[in-house]
Motif scaffolding. Structure first.
Motif, PDB file in Angstrom:
ATOM      1  N   HIS A   1      -9.961  -7.390  -1.560  1.00  0.00           N
ATOM      2  CA  HIS A   1     -10.567  -6.695  -0.422  1.00  0.00           C
ATOM      3  C   HIS A   1     -11.942  -7.282  -0.096  1.00  0.00           C
ATOM      4  O   HIS A   1     -12.302  -7.416   1.075  1.00  0.00           O
ATOM      5  CB  HIS A   1     -10.707  -5.198  -0.716  1.00  0.00           C
TER       6      HIS A   1
ATOM      7  N   TYR B   1      -9.712  -5.051  -5.597  1.00  0.00           N
ATOM      8  CA  TYR B   1     -11.086  -4.962  -5.105  1.00  0.00           C
ATOM      9  C   TYR B   1     -11.636  -6.345  -4.811  1.00  0.00           C
ATOM     10  O   TYR B   1     -12.377  -6.536  -3.848  1.00  0.00           O
ATOM     11  CB  TYR B   1     -11.945  -4.195  -6.116  1.00  0.00           C
TER      12      TYR B   1
ATOM     13  N   SER C   1     -12.269   0.855   6.591  1.00  0.00           N
ATOM     14  CA  SER C   1     -11.334   1.511   5.689  1.00  0.00           C
ATOM     15  C   SER C   1     -11.232   0.750   4.366  1.00  0.00           C
ATOM     16  O   SER C   1     -11.224   1.354   3.287  1.00  0.00           O
ATOM     17  CB  SER C   1      -9.980   1.599   6.384  1.00  0.00           C
TER      18      SER C   1
ATOM     19  N   LYS D   1       1.981  -1.782 -12.989  1.00  0.00           N
ATOM     20  CA  LYS D   1       3.225  -2.253 -12.383  1.00  0.00           C
ATOM     21  C   LYS D   1       4.032  -3.053 -13.381  1.00  0.00           C
ATOM     22  O   LYS D   1       3.544  -3.360 -14.464  1.00  0.00           O
ATOM     23  CB  LYS D   1       2.954  -3.071 -11.113  1.00  0.00           C
TER      24      LYS D   1
ATOM     25  N   HIS E   1       0.820  -1.209   0.000  1.00  0.00           N
ATOM     26  CA  HIS E   1       0.000   0.000   0.000  1.00  0.00           C
ATOM     27  C   HIS E   1       0.849   1.252   0.000  1.00  0.00           C
ATOM     28  O   HIS E   1       0.471   2.265  -0.582  1.00  0.00           O
ATOM     29  CB  HIS E   1      -0.948   0.001   1.190  1.00  0.00           C
TER      30      HIS E   1
HETATM   31  C1  HEM Z   1      -4.821  -6.397   5.845  1.00  0.00           C
HETATM   32  C2  HEM Z   1      -5.489  -5.666   5.090  1.00  0.00           C
HETATM   33  C3  HEM Z   1      -5.278  -5.469   3.600  1.00  0.00           C
HETATM   34  C4  HEM Z   1      -4.750  -6.306   2.672  1.00  0.00           C
HETATM   35  C5  HEM Z   1      -4.187  -7.695   2.866  1.00  0.00           C
HETATM   36  C6  HEM Z   1      -4.816  -5.623   1.424  1.00  0.00           C
HETATM   37  C7  HEM Z   1      -4.348  -6.150   0.241  1.00  0.00           C
HETATM   38  C8  HEM Z   1      -4.192  -5.405  -0.894  1.00  0.00           C
HETATM   39  C9  HEM Z   1      -3.465  -5.819  -2.027  1.00  0.00           C
HETATM   40  C10 HEM Z   1      -2.736  -7.153  -2.157  1.00  0.00           C
HETATM   41  C11 HEM Z   1      -3.527  -4.849  -2.945  1.00  0.00           C
HETATM   42  C12 HEM Z   1      -2.873  -4.848  -4.298  1.00  0.00           C
HETATM   43  C13 HEM Z   1      -1.569  -4.142  -4.146  1.00  0.00           C
HETATM   44  C14 HEM Z   1      -0.787  -4.135  -5.394  1.00  0.00           C
HETATM   45  O1  HEM Z   1      -1.209  -4.749  -6.370  1.00  0.00           O
HETATM   46  O2  HEM Z   1       0.285  -3.513  -5.384  1.00  0.00           O
HETATM   47  C15 HEM Z   1      -4.293  -3.789  -2.393  1.00  0.00           C
HETATM   48  C16 HEM Z   1      -4.557  -2.611  -3.025  1.00  0.00           C
HETATM   49  C17 HEM Z   1      -5.195  -1.562  -2.440  1.00  0.00           C
HETATM   50  N1  HEM Z   1      -5.621  -1.486  -1.138  1.00  0.00           N
HETATM   51 FE1  HEM Z   1      -5.556  -2.935   0.213  1.00  0.00          FE
HETATM   52  N2  HEM Z   1      -5.377  -4.403   1.613  1.00  0.00           N
HETATM   53  C18 HEM Z   1      -5.657  -4.275   2.937  1.00  0.00           C
HETATM   54  C19 HEM Z   1      -6.186  -3.189   3.567  1.00  0.00           C
HETATM   55  C20 HEM Z   1      -6.453  -1.989   2.939  1.00  0.00           C
HETATM   56  C21 HEM Z   1      -6.924  -0.830   3.623  1.00  0.00           C
HETATM   57  C22 HEM Z   1      -7.180  -0.700   5.118  1.00  0.00           C
HETATM   58  C23 HEM Z   1      -7.085   0.127   2.693  1.00  0.00           C
HETATM   59  C24 HEM Z   1      -7.578   1.520   2.993  1.00  0.00           C
HETATM   60  C25 HEM Z   1      -7.114   2.578   2.580  1.00  0.00           C
HETATM   61  C26 HEM Z   1      -6.691  -0.428   1.410  1.00  0.00           C
HETATM   62  C27 HEM Z   1      -6.700   0.228   0.211  1.00  0.00           C
HETATM   63  C28 HEM Z   1      -6.174  -0.246  -0.951  1.00  0.00           C
HETATM   64  C29 HEM Z   1      -6.084   0.495  -2.172  1.00  0.00           C
HETATM   65  C30 HEM Z   1      -6.564   1.900  -2.376  1.00  0.00           C
HETATM   66  C31 HEM Z   1      -5.481  -0.335  -3.102  1.00  0.00           C
HETATM   67  C32 HEM Z   1      -5.130   0.007  -4.531  1.00  0.00           C
HETATM   68  C33 HEM Z   1      -6.233  -0.293  -5.455  1.00  0.00           C
HETATM   69  C34 HEM Z   1      -5.818  -0.029  -6.873  1.00  0.00           C
HETATM   70  O3  HEM Z   1      -4.642   0.052  -7.141  1.00  0.00           O
HETATM   71  O4  HEM Z   1      -6.716   0.134  -7.685  1.00  0.00           O
HETATM   72  N3  HEM Z   1      -6.331  -1.714   1.593  1.00  0.00           N
HETATM   73  N4  HEM Z   1      -4.698  -4.153  -1.132  1.00  0.00           N
END
Ligand code: HEM
Lengths: 395, 553
Positions: free
Chosen positions: B225, B222, B142, B514, A353
């Protein structure tokens, strides 16, 4: 010659192969002027070939030991750590064929060598499985988790190269201090390996009876001259050194003794090396990292987290939960080892993140990768010995 | 709020940064920037657009990645603190229903000052604390808000993108190149073929190419999540009664007991077995380990029979129906009707019965033996020659004499003691004797004595009984999470734009979310196949220098 012996020999061959391959990668990096010219050079090709041979014999060690013991060789500290080293080399080979950069080999292989050397300090016998471990999930869970961790570790190697290359060693700075600290920690690991094998060769043993933290009598064998005694300890072996101090029951005098000896030998080694090369060690190895392309190292650092994260999640969390449910009736129990797997996972989630928001590339990201590796090692070493819960197989 | 009309004619939602259709920068800031922020295609995200009402503020708070990462780090750090000392669950406090004071005493005694602090701050049972639950709740909130804030506009904007982009968009990409081409049309044709070869989705229109691949990977985060939210939802459900049973029971060999937590089901323990590895029968390679560690447990198991109350029978009538025989082993729980019964623990050799004999002290003459069933001690035992022994008092777990009376610590026969009254024809009034293990107390010198002959023991099995309807929800969450991370991690969304400019010019731009290295590799291949102009990666200064160095050397 039994299978178990063949297995041990194969491991020794891998160890030597990795040493030789490191030298060739060194030649590849030294002989070229830049990333662009060293990519397909002859030394590099030989280096990767020898690495692959070493990897194959390492896999051979793994398979023969598996057959000899009747279960996957991942059930004690020696076996797990050795397997981790094997997968680290495997992960390096994978990444090498994606990016063809010998610099990575020059740093990844020595780390694998250190890990195998570290593993060899633990009892190497094949142990039968206690009931909780008699499950296919042992194999599935541990191998997948270790594989994930090893791929994540590659990102730390790339990060380390990035930092060595890009930190200005001529000016005093926090980063210069910390990168030198990383070098120092590496010296401590070498210090541990040296001191442990010296006392082992000398056949040193000192046995004590003591009272554990639940007020139960227990006994323990030190492999180092005891500096710190266990709670109310009484020496059983004649003419051993008398511990300096006795520790309260919650602290383990044996572990602390081992640590202080390693610290002592490692520090001497560090000071000696600094006197010889007349430079900070980070500065001394910096030329080896200079040829690496920073952008590429940054990319490898990120990519290996991306590849490793799903594997780690599957192995260290999902499979772990399934197995914990079968063996201990609950899929999650907040046992220290479980919690540290969760912490590792959360850490890499934070890493991903942070990369999404700008500014966390380059040095920041490289530091995070190095810290991630420290957390993984912490879980392997510290949690096993100090926070021992259900999982501890360090005994 | 009003829509923003771009010069190209497309109407964008309020808050858009880059026109959804042609990519023209719509804000001053975007106009000024060298390289535009492409993360969400410059689409109109609620959190970037509104900041007035309290709802807006809450929305914006939770949709920020900075906040999200802070929450993750907070969970991480507190969890780490929670491993310093054992959690309440693992604290070896003896009694089953230990009071808070006992726990406090344990932490104080074992870890002194820090132990007390740990207890007082609530870390000793932190994973059940209100503040930890709130943290997890904030994490879930969040994740939901941040995802919704981004996925909708991102979806719309990717859907509306036009093949031909405005030059100002092309110029602000990280990878951009322009230059004269010998025959731009020919180049475009060749590029189209080459891109198709590489499995790109190619659209050509109006002298412009948009080649795109793996757009689905953008949905990875998404999807993952969503998996996490399903998982957290499953965890939440465990609080609701009926979704989750977690009980323990102890059962002795030979005993038939109601399964705790599973009304209507009964278990009979037929046998408990414990095996250790011996050097004789274990695989020879284990010899060294057995020498060093001593015996290692190989197996423990309970052979049981499961019964079910007959349909229509009164509860408690014990009119039972056989269901099945099973051997419960670690890692192989007994499963029935959604329940799992796990072999968790055991106690070996609990006393079952004790056999005694009555003797005359002076002659050692025996009046015969009698057996006391410790579960159900009888009052009187009739012996030979008109002698009898009466059991006046029984102390299952004798713990010394307090206030002149013997006391028992528990109902478990760990240390049985008895008060007997021995009557024989010679002593019709009887003599009293207190008998415990290795100990006989008499008020006056007796002529007779009850002497221990032998004891029978049996083993006890400890089971955990679980029923967990949420497991499938958790598993579903896990699977969806995995699909999502794999989608997002092992594929990446790549786009390449090529278009004709003024007089024989060709413009090239490319973007990926990426893995720029692979994108450049593909772009190089297209470039070579179709004589495109050279491009520049504005973030990689070194490669350029190196190429020059490489050329010199
Ligand atoms: C333990 C909790 C979480 C896990 C395991 C998780 C996992 C992930 C993963 C694996 C990605 C893709 C990252 C990448 O491809 O580089 C991602 C993207 C993202 N996560 Fe999470 N996430 C978690 C919590 C959160 C939280 C709390 C937020 C709140 C702000 C969040 C917001 C986002 C956003 C904005 C993206 C990018 C989406 C995009 O690039 O379109 N995530 N998350």
């Amino acid at each position: 010659m039994g299978l178990a012996n063949i297995s041990a020999t194969l491991l020794e061959i891998s160890f030597i192969a990795y040493l030789v391959a490191t030298a060739f990668f060194g030649g590849a990096v030294k002989g070229a002027k830049s990333e662009a010219t060293y990519r397909n050079n002859k030394w590099g090709t030989i280096g990767i070939s020898i690495t692959i041979i070493g990897f194959l014999t390492h896999v051979g060690y793994f398979i023969t030991r598996w057959i000899a013991g009747g279960h996957a060789p991942v059930s004690n500290m020696f076996e797990f750590t050795t397997a981790f080293g094997m997968m680290l080399v495997g992960a390096f080979i994978l990444i090498f064929f994606l990016y063809r950069t010998p610099s990575l080999g020059l740093f990844a292989l020595p780390i694998a060598i250190l890990i195998i050397a570290y593993a060899s300090m633990f009892p190497k016998e094949v142990t039968p499985l206690i009931p909780a471990l008699q499950s296919h999930w042992l194999t599935i869970h541990v191998i997948t988790a270790a594989l994930g961790e090893s791929i994540l570790a590659i990102s730390a190697v790339a990060g380390l190269i990035y930092l060595l290359k890009n930190i200005d060693m001529s000016k005093k700075s926090r980063q210069r201090f910390w990168i030198e600290f990383v070098m120092f920690v590496i010296m401590l690991v070498i210090g541990f390996v040296l001191s442990s094998s010296t006392f082992k060769l000398a056949g040193y043993e000192a046995e004590f009876d003591y009272i554990d933290k639940n007020d139960k009598p227990a006994s323990i064998t030190y492999n180092y001259p005891p500096l710190f005694g266990m709670n109310e300890s009484v020496a059983k072996s004649p003419d051993t050194m008398k511990p300096w101090v006795e520790l309260p029951a919650i602290l383990n005098g044996k572990t602390l003794t081992t640590f202080v000896w390693s610290l002592f030998i490692g520090s001497i080694l560090y000071v000696l090396l600094r006197l010889i090369v007349r430079k900070r060690l980070a500065e001394f190895v910096q030329p080896l990292a200079k040829r690496a392309n920073s952008q590429l190292m940054d990319e490898i650092g990120y990519r290996s987290v991306l590849i490793g994260f799903p594997v780690f999640t599957l192995g260290a969390l999902i499979f772990a939960m399934i197995w914990a449910h079968e063996a201990w009736s609950r899929f999650w129990g907040w046992d220290p080892k479980e919690v540290w797997a969760l912490i590792t996972w959360l850490f890499y989630a934070a890493f991903l993140h942070l990369r999404l928001s700008r500014g966390w590339e380059g040095k920041n990201s490289a530091w995070l990768a190095v810290i991630g590796f420290i957390i993984i090692m912490f879980n392997l070493i510290f949690v096993n010995f100090i926070l021992a819960g259900l999982h501890s197989y360090a005994k | 709020m009003s829509k923003i009309k771009c010069q190209c004619g497309h109407e964008n939602p309020f808050g858009t940064v880059l026109c959804e259709a042609c990519g023209r920068p719509l804000t001053e800031e975007a106009e000024k920037s060298q390289v535009v922020d492409m993360r969400y295609e410059g689409s109109a995200r609620r959190s970037q657009t509104y900041n007035k009402s309290i709802i807006d503020k809450i929305w914006n708070f939770f949709s920020s990645v900075k906040v999200g990462v802070s929450i993750i780090v907070a969970v991480l750090v507190t969890s780490a603190i929670g491993t310093i000392f054992p959690q309440k669950l693992y604290a070896p406090v003896t009694s089953v229903n230990a009071t808070d004071a006992e726990y406090l005493a344990y932490y104080e005694k074992t870890y002194s000052f820090f132990g007390t602090l740990y207890y007082k701050l609530g870390f000793y049972d932190m994973y059940n604390s209100w503040w930890f639950k709130i943290l997890i709740g904030m994490l879930g909130t969040s994740i939901i808000i941040a995802s919704v804030d981004r996925v909708v506009p991102l979806y719309k904007s990717l859907k509306k993108q036009r093949t031909k982009r405005h030059v100002s968009f092309m110029k602000r990409q990280r990878i951009f190149g322009e230059g004269k081409a010998a025959d731009p049309d020919e180049s475009l044709m060749k590029a189209e073929a080459a891109l198709k070869e590489m499995k790109y989705n190619v659209k050509m229109e109006d002298g412009a190419i948009l080649a795109e691949k793996n757009r689905f990977s953008r949905w990875g985060p998404y999807v993952n999540h969503t998996g996490l939210i399903i998982f957290l939802f499953g965890v939440l459900l465990r609080g609701i009664p009926g979704f989750y049973v977690d009980e323990t029971m102890w059962i002795r060999e030979g005993e038939l007991r109601n399964v705790t937590g599973a009304p209507g089901y009964f278990l009979k323990s037929k046998d408990f077995k414990l095996e250790t590895y011996t050097k004789e029968d274990a695989n020879a390679v284990f010899g060294e380990a057995l020498d060093r560690n001593g015996p290692i447990v190989k197996n423990f198991q309970t052979d049981v029979t499961l019964y079910k109350e007959k349909e229509g029978s009164l509860p408690g009538s014990e009119d039972l129906e056989y269901v099945k025989d099973y051997s419960i082993v670690v890692n192989k729980p007994l499963k029935f009707d959604g329940y799992n019964v796990f072999q968790m623990d055991y106690r070996l050799s609990e006393l079952k019965s004790m056999t005694m004999q009555l003797i005359e002290k002076s002659t050692d003459k025996s009046f015969g033996e009698f057996t006391i069933e410790l579960d159900d001690p009888k009052g009187t035992y009739e012996l030979d020659n008109g002698a009898k022994v009466e059991l006046l008092e029984y102390y299952a777990d004798y713990d010394g004499i307090k206030d002149g009376e013997p006391v028992s610590k528990s109902p478990i026969p760990n240390n049985p003691a008895f008060i007997f009254k021995m009557t024989t024809p010679e002593k019709p009034k009887g003599e009293k004797s207190f008998v415990a293990i290795q100990q006989t107390l008499e008020t006056e010198e007796n002529a007779y004595k009850v002497k221990f002959v032998s004891a029978d023991t049996r083993d006890i099995s400890g089971f955990t009984i679980r029923k967990d309807k949420t497991l499938y929800i958790l598993l579903l969450g896990g699977i969806i999470f995995m699909i999502g991370v794999i989608m997002g991690s092992y594929w990446n969304h790549r786009r390449i734009w090529i278009q004709k400019g003024a007089d024989q010019q060709l413009l090239v731009a490319a973007h990926t979310n990426k893995n720029w290295f692979s994108l450049k590799k593909e772009l190089n291949a297209v470039k070579d196949a179709s004589e495109l102009p050279a491009y520049m990666d504005r973030q990689d200064k070194e490669s350029k220098d190196e190429r020059q160095e490489g050329a010199e050397s």
